[in-house]
Design a protein around this motif. Structure first.
Motif, PDB file in Angstrom:
ATOM      1  N   MET A 120      58.529  39.335  26.398  1.00  0.00           N
ATOM      2  CA  MET A 120      59.340  38.803  27.492  1.00  0.00           C
ATOM      3  C   MET A 120      58.917  39.357  28.847  1.00  0.00           C
ATOM      4  O   MET A 120      59.190  38.753  29.883  1.00  0.00           O
ATOM      5  CB  MET A 120      60.819  39.085  27.242  1.00  0.00           C
ATOM      6  N   ILE A 121      58.203  40.486  28.857  1.00  0.00           N
ATOM      7  CA  ILE A 121      57.720  41.051  30.110  1.00  0.00           C
ATOM      8  C   ILE A 121      56.732  40.114  30.790  1.00  0.00           C
ATOM      9  O   ILE A 121      56.622  40.099  32.023  1.00  0.00           O
ATOM     10  CB  ILE A 121      57.098  42.439  29.868  1.00  0.00           C
ATOM     11  N   GLU A 165      54.743  30.176  29.502  1.00  0.00           N
ATOM     12  CA  GLU A 165      53.648  29.291  29.088  1.00  0.00           C
ATOM     13  C   GLU A 165      52.353  30.081  28.901  1.00  0.00           C
ATOM     14  O   GLU A 165      51.575  29.833  27.970  1.00  0.00           O
ATOM     15  CB  GLU A 165      53.461  28.192  30.137  1.00  0.00           C
ATOM     16  N   ASN A 166      52.140  31.048  29.776  1.00  0.00           N
ATOM     17  CA  ASN A 166      50.910  31.845  29.705  1.00  0.00           C
ATOM     18  C   ASN A 166      50.827  32.716  28.460  1.00  0.00           C
ATOM     19  O   ASN A 166      49.728  33.150  28.081  1.00  0.00           O
ATOM     20  CB  ASN A 166      50.782  32.733  30.946  1.00  0.00           C
ATOM     21  N   THR A 167      51.961  32.984  27.821  1.00  0.00           N
ATOM     22  CA  THR A 167      51.909  33.815  26.612  1.00  0.00           C
ATOM     23  C   THR A 167      51.138  33.131  25.482  1.00  0.00           C
ATOM     24  O   THR A 167      50.735  33.795  24.527  1.00  0.00           O
ATOM     25  CB  THR A 167      53.322  34.192  26.112  1.00  0.00           C
ATOM     26  N   ASP A 226      55.764  33.106  23.419  1.00  0.00           N
ATOM     27  CA  ASP A 226      56.644  34.166  22.951  1.00  0.00           C
ATOM     28  C   ASP A 226      58.085  33.742  23.184  1.00  0.00           C
ATOM     29  O   ASP A 226      58.456  33.331  24.289  1.00  0.00           O
ATOM     30  CB  ASP A 226      56.358  35.466  23.693  1.00  0.00           C
ATOM     31  N   ALA A 227      58.908  33.864  22.157  1.00  0.00           N
ATOM     32  CA  ALA A 227      60.292  33.400  22.252  1.00  0.00           C
ATOM     33  C   ALA A 227      61.094  34.199  23.281  1.00  0.00           C
ATOM     34  O   ALA A 227      61.963  33.651  23.975  1.00  0.00           O
ATOM     35  CB  ALA A 227      60.965  33.484  20.883  1.00  0.00           C
ATOM     36  N   GLY A 228      60.809  35.484  23.392  1.00  0.00           N
ATOM     37  CA  GLY A 228      61.512  36.307  24.374  1.00  0.00           C
ATOM     38  C   GLY A 228      61.209  35.874  25.794  1.00  0.00           C
ATOM     39  O   GLY A 228      62.094  35.826  26.657  1.00  0.00           O
ATOM     40  N   ALA A 229      59.940  35.549  26.048  1.00  0.00           N
ATOM     41  CA  ALA A 229      59.545  35.080  27.368  1.00  0.00           C
ATOM     42  C   ALA A 229      60.216  33.746  27.689  1.00  0.00           C
ATOM     43  O   ALA A 229      60.655  33.507  28.819  1.00  0.00           O
ATOM     44  CB  ALA A 229      58.029  34.956  27.453  1.00  0.00           C
ATOM     45  N   VAL A 230      60.294  32.880  26.696  1.00  0.00           N
ATOM     46  CA  VAL A 230      60.978  31.596  26.891  1.00  0.00           C
ATOM     47  C   VAL A 230      62.453  31.829  27.216  1.00  0.00           C
ATOM     48  O   VAL A 230      63.029  31.167  28.089  1.00  0.00           O
ATOM     49  CB  VAL A 230      60.827  30.699  25.648  1.00  0.00           C
ATOM     50  N   SER A 231      63.066  32.786  26.540  1.00  0.00           N
ATOM     51  CA  SER A 231      64.470  33.107  26.815  1.00  0.00           C
ATOM     52  C   SER A 231      64.670  33.549  28.259  1.00  0.00           C
ATOM     53  O   SER A 231      65.645  33.157  28.908  1.00  0.00           O
ATOM     54  CB  SER A 231      64.964  34.206  25.861  1.00  0.00           C
TER      55      SER A 231
END
Length: 221
Positions: free
Chosen positions: A137-138, A172-174, A196-201
């Motif tokens: 998510m970072i 998107e970049n993940t 990554d699901a955390g990044a999407v969150s």
């Protein structure tokens, strides 16, 4: 709320509570999507943790009816930490617990929002040890905090719009990164091509905050 023309420079505590209720509804509604994304590289349970956390947010706001900006964000952060459990609880609650490092203010303005997110990011990095490029998510939050800091925008709606766009791009970049944490790290290069699901969150949180502020200005959510 203080307005300049059609723009909003401050939000009172009542509006901030309403905003976070709206954010919670949106996050809970994305449970299945987040589980599907997480299932590509992880355990597939990220959405369930998010649902627990934001259900606790709604319960806290309804039962405690916090009256100040610090009470709102600090209380809902603790509600998330206690309900989500594990690393996800610590990490996602930290976004909002960053308010505890900021001066007490009656209203939420752009500067306070920037400070909360910056302190939250520092708290997350300290707790988890991840950095940009590690497929977490970072990768959504760090560039968002930078963009907010670099922006001279004083209108909350416009600042949140910027935050949402940058967070969505970060998520998107993940797809281009191999995972360094969680179950996904065992996939190596097989984790490429998936968000990554955390990044999407994170991107959905900022999107929802923007949608709420836009609705206050007469736009549609």
């Amino acid at each position: 709320m203080e307005r300049t023309g059609k723009k909003m420079k401050e939000m009172n505590a009542a509006n901030v509570s309403e905003m976070m209720n709206y954010v919670a509804d949106q996050m809970i509604g994305k449970k299945d999507l987040l589980c599907e994304i997480d299932g590509k590289t992880g355990d597939g349970d990220h959405g369930m943790g998010i649902e627990r956390g934001f259900t606790a947010v709604k319960k806290f706001l309804a039962e405690e009816q916090p009256q100040t900006i610090r009470e709102i964000f600090g209380g809902l952060g603790m509600a998330m930490m206690n309900s989500m459990g594990g690393a996800s609880g610590v990490i996602f609650s930290a976004i909002f617990l960053g308010i505890l490092k900021q001066p007490e203010q009656e209203k939420l303005d752009a500067e306070l929002l920037r400070g909360m997110c910056e302190s939250g990011l520092k708290r997350i990095k300290s707790a988890g040890g991840a950095d940009e490029g590690d497929k977490t998510m970072i990768d959504a939050l760090a560039p968002t905090v930078r963009a907010m800091e670099e922006s001279e925008e004083r209108e909350i709606e416009e600042l949140l719009k910027t935050a949402w766009k940058v967070a969505a791009e970060g998520a998107e970049n993940t797809k281009n990164y191999t995972a360094k944490f969680g179950r996904a790290k065992f996939l190596g290069e097989r984790s490429l091509g998936y968000e990554d699901a955390g990044a999407v969150s994170v991107s959905i949180i900022f999107q929802s905050m923007y949608e709420y502020t836009r609705s206050l200005q007469g736009g549609k959510q």
